[in-house]
Design a protein around this motif. Sequence first.
Motif, PDB file in Angstrom:
ATOM      1  N   UNK A 159       4.399  56.211  68.013  1.00  0.00           N
ATOM      2  CA  UNK A 159       3.044  56.730  68.239  1.00  0.00           C
ATOM      3  C   UNK A 159       2.103  55.557  68.511  1.00  0.00           C
ATOM      4  N   UNK A 160       1.411  55.602  69.637  1.00  0.00           N
ATOM      5  CA  UNK A 160       0.476  54.537  69.982  1.00  0.00           C
ATOM      6  C   UNK A 160      -0.710  54.540  69.012  1.00  0.00           C
ATOM      7  N   UNK A 161      -1.014  53.366  68.488  1.00  0.00           N
ATOM      8  CA  UNK A 161      -2.081  53.238  67.496  1.00  0.00           C
ATOM      9  C   UNK A 161      -3.291  52.537  68.099  1.00  0.00           C
ATOM     10  N   UNK A 162      -4.463  53.053  67.785  1.00  0.00           N
ATOM     11  CA  UNK A 162      -5.685  52.385  68.221  1.00  0.00           C
ATOM     12  C   UNK A 162      -6.019  51.189  67.353  1.00  0.00           C
TER      13      UNK A 162
ATOM     14  N   UNK B 277       3.649  49.240  68.598  1.00  0.00           N
ATOM     15  CA  UNK B 277       3.005  50.517  68.925  1.00  0.00           C
ATOM     16  C   UNK B 277       1.487  50.389  69.051  1.00  0.00           C
ATOM     17  N   UNK B 278       0.964  49.169  68.927  1.00  0.00           N
ATOM     18  CA  UNK B 278      -0.486  48.976  69.062  1.00  0.00           C
ATOM     19  C   UNK B 278      -0.878  49.108  70.527  1.00  0.00           C
ATOM     20  N   UNK B 279      -1.859  49.948  70.794  1.00  0.00           N
ATOM     21  CA  UNK B 279      -2.283  50.204  72.169  1.00  0.00           C
ATOM     22  C   UNK B 279      -3.008  48.990  72.748  1.00  0.00           C
ATOM     23  N   UNK B 280      -3.062  48.876  74.086  1.00  0.00           N
ATOM     24  CA  UNK B 280      -3.880  47.821  74.692  1.00  0.00           C
ATOM     25  C   UNK B 280      -5.314  47.890  74.168  1.00  0.00           C
ATOM     26  N   UNK B 281      -5.900  46.729  73.935  1.00  0.00           N
ATOM     27  CA  UNK B 281      -7.246  46.618  73.367  1.00  0.00           C
ATOM     28  C   UNK B 281      -7.326  47.196  71.960  1.00  0.00           C
ATOM     29  N   UNK B 282      -6.172  47.252  71.286  1.00  0.00           N
ATOM     30  CA  UNK B 282      -6.158  47.730  69.911  1.00  0.00           C
ATOM     31  C   UNK B 282      -6.746  46.716  68.957  1.00  0.00           C
ATOM     32  N   UNK B 283      -6.829  47.100  67.693  1.00  0.00           N
ATOM     33  CA  UNK B 283      -7.430  46.245  66.673  1.00  0.00           C
ATOM     34  C   UNK B 283      -6.519  46.156  65.451  1.00  0.00           C
ATOM     35  N   UNK B 284      -6.405  44.945  64.916  1.00  0.00           N
ATOM     36  CA  UNK B 284      -5.793  44.730  63.609  1.00  0.00           C
ATOM     37  C   UNK B 284      -6.869  44.108  62.721  1.00  0.00           C
ATOM     38  N   UNK B 285      -7.099  44.691  61.557  1.00  0.00           N
ATOM     39  CA  UNK B 285      -8.151  44.208  60.657  1.00  0.00           C
ATOM     40  C   UNK B 285      -7.594  44.132  59.245  1.00  0.00           C
ATOM     41  N   UNK B 286      -7.791  42.991  58.603  1.00  0.00           N
ATOM     42  CA  UNK B 286      -7.404  42.853  57.199  1.00  0.00           C
ATOM     43  C   UNK B 286      -8.645  42.934  56.315  1.00  0.00           C
TER      44      UNK B 286
END
Length: 446
Positions: free
Chosen positions: A74-77, A105-114
């Motif tokens: 599943x693609x993730x935002x 599965x991270x979509x293009x222009x996705x975000x990872x935040x800690x």
Amino acid sequence: MTDKYAKIVSKGLGKDVAKRLGLPQPVELRRHQPGAPLIDGPVLVNGDSRGADDLATTLLGWGLDVRRHALPKEKLGAIIVVLDAVQHPEDLGKPVLTIGASLRDLAPNGRVITLSRTAGSASGPASAAARQGVDGLLRSLAKELRAGATANGLLLDADLATTSPSALGALRFFLSGRSAYVDGQFLTISSSSGSLPFDAEKPLAGKVAVVTGAARGIGAAIARTLHRDGAKVVLVDVPAAGDHLAAVANEVRGTALQLDITRDDAGHRIIDHAVERHGRLDVVVHNAGITRDRLLANMDERRWQSVIAVNIAAQLRINEALLASEHFKERPRIVSVASTSGIAGNRGQTNYAASKGGVIGMVRLTAPLMESFGGTINAVAPGFIETEMTARMPFVIREAARRANSLRQGGQPRDVAEAIAFLASDAAGGISGEVLRVCGQQLVGA
């Protein structure tokens, strides 16, 4: 200025050749558009602490599609990793490796935040090690992401909740297109102050903001963005830029003040103008700056002193007037434009780097002076931004500077303006004394 290389490698034969040769392939970044969704796609909230549970519940209340466990393919935002309860470096492995499995599965222009806690508030060496470890892993992860995706972190002081107003405000900023060119960076949330706006599209409604150096370039972009976000804007620049200043002021329905900010009375004139024309003063953006580049061996006193006078000495004097004024006491905001040159240095810019390093020092030590009346002061440090100045750089140097960051492209003036608008808002009330780099994770400096 158009990035012709980026256009060539974005499609067709150019894209195929760049991929085959392993050349940088910058993509079009997802930037803020009024009315657009906060994030495209589901948001995975990873973590087993109460802070993770509370945050997931809050994001559901925002209308986001929240996942607590990833679904296959599943693609993730966005992926949010809540590490607020880690006490030992050994605690990092499970949550970090879990989200590692979802990165494909991270979509293009996705975000990872800690979301983690400051090392300085740790109870002992082990917890300090774990918290500082988040810094290294997040910055490294940001360099691994592709297709315009970014990774940034929030550092919560002491026992602050993951759902404190400024934590949520900063999280919203990092999720949104407003942070398109912010990558591999941290913001420290030092207090529970702040409040989320009633209208997310007009977070500065009712505010009066002053922007120096507003006639063109980044300054004009700041004025436009503050106006878009609901503020009344006072635009300040030197008399020689009067025509450009008037044009931008008319565009944003603000007022223009022709003023040399190095004048001893510049601070008082800015305050008087804002109060007389608009009845109040809430935000001051110190954007005005100049360069007079020379190798130090060839530097003369005039070049050195002129840069210091405009870039830092003027800000210090204006801030003295602001702090002494009864018109600048209702949760005011000061945002200064620093530079990555003031962090990492730059050949031929000893004077400029000294002035911008000075801005960072000023911001850190002015922050405590504003606490008693709910004020904040922060800095934004741009990297390579597409402006008239960078357009005059030699081609090879300009291309190298554009690609020397994790996003493989230069930023836009609006990227700097978006960061400033966030720090000027009530949502950033718990953030003060910080320096936020807007540089696409430039590959030099901290």
